[in-house]
Each structure stands twice: as structure tokens, then as C-alpha cells.
Scaffold this motif. Structure first.
Motif, PDB file in Angstrom:
ATOM      1  N   MET A  65      10.317  -1.998  39.904  1.00  0.00           N
ATOM      2  CA  MET A  65       9.226  -2.491  40.737  1.00  0.00           C
ATOM      3  C   MET A  65       8.572  -3.711  40.123  1.00  0.00           C
ATOM      4  SD  MET A  65       7.524   1.243  41.540  1.00  0.00           S
ATOM      5  CE  MET A  65       8.176   1.931  40.010  1.00  0.00           C
ATOM      6  N   LEU A  66       8.192  -4.645  40.970  1.00  0.00           N
ATOM      7  CA  LEU A  66       7.313  -5.735  40.583  1.00  0.00           C
ATOM      8  C   LEU A  66       5.897  -5.358  40.990  1.00  0.00           C
ATOM      9  CD1 LEU A  66       9.268  -8.888  41.800  1.00  0.00           C
ATOM     10  CD2 LEU A  66       8.837  -8.248  39.422  1.00  0.00           C
ATOM     11  N   VAL A  67       4.942  -5.538  40.087  1.00  0.00           N
ATOM     12  CA  VAL A  67       3.544  -5.221  40.378  1.00  0.00           C
ATOM     13  C   VAL A  67       2.675  -6.375  39.899  1.00  0.00           C
ATOM     14  CG1 VAL A  67       1.627  -3.632  39.981  1.00  0.00           C
ATOM     15  CG2 VAL A  67       3.947  -2.743  40.148  1.00  0.00           C
ATOM     16  N   THR A  68       1.771  -6.817  40.768  1.00  0.00           N
ATOM     17  CA  THR A  68       0.785  -7.816  40.357  1.00  0.00           C
ATOM     18  C   THR A  68      -0.466  -7.123  39.843  1.00  0.00           C
ATOM     19  OG1 THR A  68      -0.200  -7.948  42.573  1.00  0.00           O
ATOM     20  CG2 THR A  68       1.591  -9.482  42.065  1.00  0.00           C
ATOM     21  N   GLY A  72      -4.114 -11.725  36.747  1.00  0.00           N
ATOM     22  CA  GLY A  72      -3.152 -12.818  36.709  1.00  0.00           C
ATOM     23  C   GLY A  72      -1.811 -12.481  36.102  1.00  0.00           C
ATOM     24  N   ARG A  73      -1.516 -11.183  35.950  1.00  0.00           N
ATOM     25  CA  ARG A  73      -0.243 -10.782  35.352  1.00  0.00           C
ATOM     26  C   ARG A  73       0.702 -10.211  36.402  1.00  0.00           C
ATOM     27  NH1 ARG A  73      -4.199  -9.174  31.716  1.00  0.00           N
ATOM     28  NH2 ARG A  73      -4.330  -7.123  32.688  1.00  0.00           N
ATOM     29  N   LEU A  74       1.982 -10.532  36.240  1.00  0.00           N
ATOM     30  CA  LEU A  74       3.057  -9.938  37.032  1.00  0.00           C
ATOM     31  C   LEU A  74       3.919  -9.129  36.082  1.00  0.00           C
ATOM     32  CD1 LEU A  74       4.742  -9.744  39.692  1.00  0.00           C
ATOM     33  CD2 LEU A  74       5.968 -11.795  38.904  1.00  0.00           C
ATOM     34  N   ARG A  75       4.108  -7.847  36.409  1.00  0.00           N
ATOM     35  CA  ARG A  75       4.881  -6.970  35.522  1.00  0.00           C
ATOM     36  C   ARG A  75       6.071  -6.366  36.259  1.00  0.00           C
ATOM     37  NH1 ARG A  75       2.273  -5.987  30.614  1.00  0.00           N
ATOM     38  NH2 ARG A  75      -0.008  -6.175  30.659  1.00  0.00           N
ATOM     39  N   ILE A  76       7.074  -6.016  35.489  1.00  0.00           N
ATOM     40  CA  ILE A  76       8.212  -5.252  35.985  1.00  0.00           C
ATOM     41  C   ILE A  76       8.060  -3.831  35.466  1.00  0.00           C
ATOM     42  CG2 ILE A  76      10.726  -5.033  35.973  1.00  0.00           C
ATOM     43  CD1 ILE A  76      10.764  -8.102  35.399  1.00  0.00           C
ATOM     44  N   VAL A  77       8.152  -2.865  36.370  1.00  0.00           N
ATOM     45  CA  VAL A  77       7.977  -1.459  36.017  1.00  0.00           C
ATOM     46  C   VAL A  77       9.314  -0.752  36.176  1.00  0.00           C
ATOM     47  CG1 VAL A  77       6.690   0.651  36.465  1.00  0.00           C
ATOM     48  CG2 VAL A  77       5.587  -1.570  36.827  1.00  0.00           C
ATOM     49  N   SER A  78       9.770  -0.117  35.115  1.00  0.00           N
ATOM     50  CA  SER A  78      11.053   0.590  35.159  1.00  0.00           C
ATOM     51  C   SER A  78      10.942   1.855  35.995  1.00  0.00           C
ATOM     52  CB  SER A  78      11.504   0.943  33.740  1.00  0.00           C
ATOM     53  OG  SER A  78      10.621   1.909  33.175  1.00  0.00           O
ATOM     54  N   LYS A  79      12.072   2.445  36.305  1.00  0.00           N
ATOM     55  CA  LYS A  79      12.075   3.662  37.119  1.00  0.00           C
ATOM     56  C   LYS A  79      11.340   4.805  36.434  1.00  0.00           C
ATOM     57  CE  LYS A  79      16.491   2.605  39.388  1.00  0.00           C
ATOM     58  NZ  LYS A  79      17.881   3.066  39.622  1.00  0.00           N
ATOM     59  N   ASP A  80      11.303   4.782  35.098  1.00  0.00           N
ATOM     60  CA  ASP A  80      10.584   5.844  34.388  1.00  0.00           C
ATOM     61  C   ASP A  80       9.150   5.440  34.023  1.00  0.00           C
ATOM     62  OD1 ASP A  80      11.063   4.006  32.405  1.00  0.00           O
ATOM     63  OD2 ASP A  80      12.100   5.385  31.061  1.00  0.00           O
ATOM     64  N   GLY A  81       8.662   4.339  34.620  1.00  0.00           N
ATOM     65  CA  GLY A  81       7.259   3.992  34.491  1.00  0.00           C
ATOM     66  C   GLY A  81       6.887   3.114  33.324  1.00  0.00           C
ATOM     67  N   PRO A  86       4.133  -9.155  30.399  1.00  0.00           N
ATOM     68  CA  PRO A  86       3.867  -9.978  31.580  1.00  0.00           C
ATOM     69  C   PRO A  86       4.961 -11.028  31.785  1.00  0.00           C
ATOM     70  CG  PRO A  86       1.858  -9.687  30.298  1.00  0.00           C
ATOM     71  CD  PRO A  86       2.978  -9.135  29.466  1.00  0.00           C
ATOM     72  N   VAL A  87       5.377 -11.179  33.033  1.00  0.00           N
ATOM     73  CA  VAL A  87       6.325 -12.236  33.379  1.00  0.00           C
ATOM     74  C   VAL A  87       5.657 -13.580  33.108  1.00  0.00           C
ATOM     75  CG1 VAL A  87       7.598 -13.300  35.289  1.00  0.00           C
ATOM     76  CG2 VAL A  87       7.478 -10.793  35.089  1.00  0.00           C
ATOM     77  N   SER A  88       6.373 -14.491  32.480  1.00  0.00           N
ATOM     78  CA  SER A  88       5.780 -15.774  32.104  1.00  0.00           C
ATOM     79  C   SER A  88       5.868 -16.793  33.232  1.00  0.00           C
ATOM     80  CB  SER A  88       6.467 -16.317  30.844  1.00  0.00           C
ATOM     81  OG  SER A  88       7.836 -16.580  31.105  1.00  0.00           O
ATOM     82  N   GLU A  89       5.073 -17.842  33.110  1.00  0.00           N
ATOM     83  CA  GLU A  89       5.031 -18.979  34.038  1.00  0.00           C
ATOM     84  C   GLU A  89       4.454 -18.624  35.414  1.00  0.00           C
ATOM     85  OE1 GLU A  89       5.598 -21.796  32.566  1.00  0.00           O
ATOM     86  OE2 GLU A  89       6.253 -20.668  30.797  1.00  0.00           O
TER      87      GLU A  89
END
Length: 386
Positions: A65-68, A72-81, A86-89
Motif C-alpha cells: 500500500m501507498l499511504v500519504t 508531507g510523507r509518502l510511505r509504502i506499507v508492506s502486507k504485514d504492516g 519516507p519516499v524521497s522527492e
């Protein structure tokens, strides 16, 4: 949660109870307080924790999952949470009040182009801000990812110094055309000005250009699809019909479910079922020629945010229903639909006291919710096992 098998056989008989008003011409004006349907037994699981005011949720093709996060951070969340770094740029955001990093959506050709879209409160000169949308290419790494080829494709005009009512959801149709919802920035009247992109639904191509079939009435900015909106924070497209549906914050007693159509005016702040927070009247009343009625409204308001049209198999009795998140109302509302009207409702999670910001159907048919708190979470709803 209450244990009860859902039985919607009575719903047709309850349609009349859901009709709140009829205009003098005999046409349906609006609906509210739909009859309650039997409760669904659900299991609520916490998928991930430690998110700071999460706002937008989007599943990647591999199930992550992508979560904002609004700061100002965008994160990727794995299936196990597990949360990535934080995704850069990510574009710089105006993280004040209701502003910050807001929605995230994947390109309709993400598997081929790796593109995504972000909506956010964009800082402008003089301490002002406005809603903007950027597209970028997501490059995944072992510990997260980075954005490249970042390009701003929409900038709301004008900017204001207030920290309220940015919108803002992104919906993408089968052809890759974007619907973008904007708030009225707490100003009210500009929502009726077709020369401003405040309090509007915007429709643009993925590169920011204007689709040839936009409405373009005289005096309207060409990117505007519909006008007269207060603060749309939930939007979804019915893929079978191509119809856009939205939920927007009203004032007291004025949250709305709408299906914004090409070139139409949805009334704010001239007509509304809401009242000012002081209790004072807003506008001229609830009806005016040339202005559209909501399909449904909430009184009292629940502060609608997040909208999903359920199409999965895990909850077969929910197919074709809308799922609406509530912030102040701290609930998930299920709206049972028949012929475009709300004929029943179920309130879920009311006892949990959670601010539901986004609602998404997962690839497994479960329902995923974002809890908007300083220590926010992703929840998963599935049928309670017998």
C-alpha cells in the motif's frame, strides 16, 4: 460488533421513509435519515500503526500500500504492516491546519508507466496556499522508494491564507482522465465563480491538458467540470456507468452525497441543508432553479471523508453499496442504493470513536480504512467468522 445476518429484503418497502423532501413540481428534492438495515458482523484488524495523520490510501499491484501522511510523507506499507522510510522527492507541502500531503492515485497504466498522482496543499507566495496535483514516476527501492520526473499538472487559483477546505480527492477513469476535487478554502462565494477553481470538480488529462469533451460554458475555466461545492473529501467512479460520485463536508447538518455531472451547479453557498456553526441560516434556503439537489444529506453531519463503491465478493450483501468515512461522526456509514437513491443505511464502528479519513476496497475484497490521528493506523474489515 453486533452479530446479525444482513437481510435487505425489506429495503424496497423502506424507500418512502428515506425520501425527505419533494419539490412543488413533484420531483425528488433530497434524502436524509434512510431507514436502518440489519447490522453486519465484522472483524476489525489493525494492519499498520504509527502513521501520522494518514490521508490517502492506494494499493500497489503487488498488494503493498501507498499511504500519504499529511505532514508531507509518502510511505509504502508492506502486507504485514511494516512502514518504509519516507519516499524521497515528494513535493513540498503546506502542512498547516487541514493542509498537507493529501491523496494518492496510480496511473491507469501504472504497470507500464510507473506513474502516480499526488494532491496536496501547495505553499504559495505571501504565506498563502492552494490545492495542487503533481504526477511523478515511482521508483521502488529495498527500503522504500523515490519519485522522479515530478511535474505539477494542476494548481488551484487563487491561493488564500486560510488553512481550511483544500478538498481533495483524485479519481481516474478508464481513459486516464483525472477528476480532482477542490474545497472552497472556507470562503464560500468563490465556489459560485466559474472563473476560479475554488469549490469545484476539475477534469484534466494526465499531462494537465484539457479534455475536448469538458463542458466549457461561457465564462467557465476550461478545466472545470462542476461548480458550487464546499469541500469534497471523498470521490469514486462507478466503472460500469462512468458516473462520478462524491461526498462533501457541509456545515452543520449539510454533508452531501452527489453525482457531479458535466456543467452543473451544486449550489454552495446559495443553497444548502446545513446551517452555520453559530446556528445562523446560510444562503437562501434549500432550493433554487438551476442548482442541483444532493442525492442524500446527513443531519446531523458526520464530516464525510473517504468514499468507496463496494464491488467485492467478501461482503456479497454490500455489493453496489457506498461506504462513507466519518471524521466528527467517527463511523463508517454503509449506504444501500437502489435506482440511484439511498434506501437504507448501516452505521459501523460507531462505538470505536475513530476518525475515518479514507475507505478503500482491497484486492482481497476486504475493506481498508485510514484512521486520521497523530498516531494513525490502517484497519482491515472482514466478515466475522462463524
Amino acid at each position: 460488533m453486533t452479530k446479525c445476518k444482513s437481510d435487505l429484503s425489506f429495503v424496497a418497502a423502506g424507500v418512502v421513509g428515506a425520501l425527505a423532501l419533494v419539490s412543488a413540481e413533484g420531483a425528488l428534492a433530497a434524502q436524509t435519515n434512510a431507514p436502518k438495515v440489519p447490522a453486519t458482523s465484522v472483524t476489525v484488524e489493525t494492519v499498520a500503526e504509527g502513521l501520522e495523520n494518514p490521508w490517502g490510501l492506494q494499493f500497489l499491484p503487488d498488494g503493498r500500500m501507498l499511504v500519504t501522511e499529511r505532514p508531507g510523507r509518502l510511505r509504502i506499507v508492506s502486507k504485514d504492516g511494516q512502514l518504509s522510510k519516507p519516499v524521497s522527492e515528494v513535493p513540498k507541502v503546506y502542512a498547516r491546519g487541514q493542509g498537507g500531503l493529501l491523496d494518492v492515485r496510480l496511473s491507469h497504466n501504472f504497470a507500464d508507466d510507473g506513474m502516480l498522482f499526488l494532491s496536496y496543499a501547495e505553499p504559495r507566495d505571501g504565506g498563502k496556499a492552494a490545492t495542487a496535483v503533481a504526477r511523478a514516476r515511482l521508483e521502488l527501492t529495498d527500503d522504500g522508494g523515490r519519485l522522479s520526473d515530478v511535474k505539477v499538472i494542476f494548481q488551484q487559483q487563487p491561493a488564500y491564507s486560510t488553512t481550511r477546505h483544500f478538498g481533495s480527492r483524485i479519481v481516474i477513469d478508464k481513459k486516464g482522465v483525472l477528476f480532482i476535487t477542490t474545497g472552497d478554502r472556507g470562503q464560500g462565494e468563490p465556489a459560485q465563480n466559474p472563473d476560479e477553481t475554488v469549490g469545484k470538480v476539475i477534469r484534466i488529462n494526465a499531462d494537465g491538458s484539457i479534455p475536448d469533451d469538458n463542458p466549457k460554458p461561457e465564462g467557465w475555466k476550461p478545466e472545470i467540470w462542476s461548480i458550487g461545492h464546499r469541500n469534497i473529501q471523498g470521490a469514486v467512479l462507478d466503472v460500469e456507468t462512468g458516473q462520478l460520485w462524491t461526498v462533501e463536508h457541509g456545515a452543520r447538518g449539510g454533508d452531501e452525497l452527489n453525482h457531479p455531472e458535466k456543467g452543473k451547479n451544486y449550489g454552495w453557498p446559495v443553497i444548502t441543508y446545513g446551517r452555520d456553526y453559530s446556528g445562523a441560516k446560510i444562503g437562501i434556503g434549500t432550493e433554487k432553479a438551476g442548482m442541483e439537489q444532493p442525492v442524500y444529506y446527513w443531519d446531523p453531519s458526520i464530516a464525510t471523508s473517504g468514499l468507496e463503491l463496494y464491488t467485492g465478493d467478501l461482503f456479497p450483501q454490500w455489493k453496489g453499496n457506498f461506504l462513507v468515512g466519518g471524521l466528527a461522526g467517527a463511523q463508517l456509514a454503509r449506504l444501500v442504493m437502489k435506482d440511484g437513491q439511498v434506501v437504507g443505511q448501516e452505521i459501523l464502528l460507531k462505538d470505536e470513536g475513530l476518525r475515518i479519513r479514507d475507505v478503500r476496497q482491497g484486492p482481497d475484497g476486504a475493506v481498508y480504512l485510514l484512521v486520521d490521528e497523530s498516531d494513525g493506523a490502517i484497519l482491515r474489515l472482514s466478515p466475522e467468522s462463524k
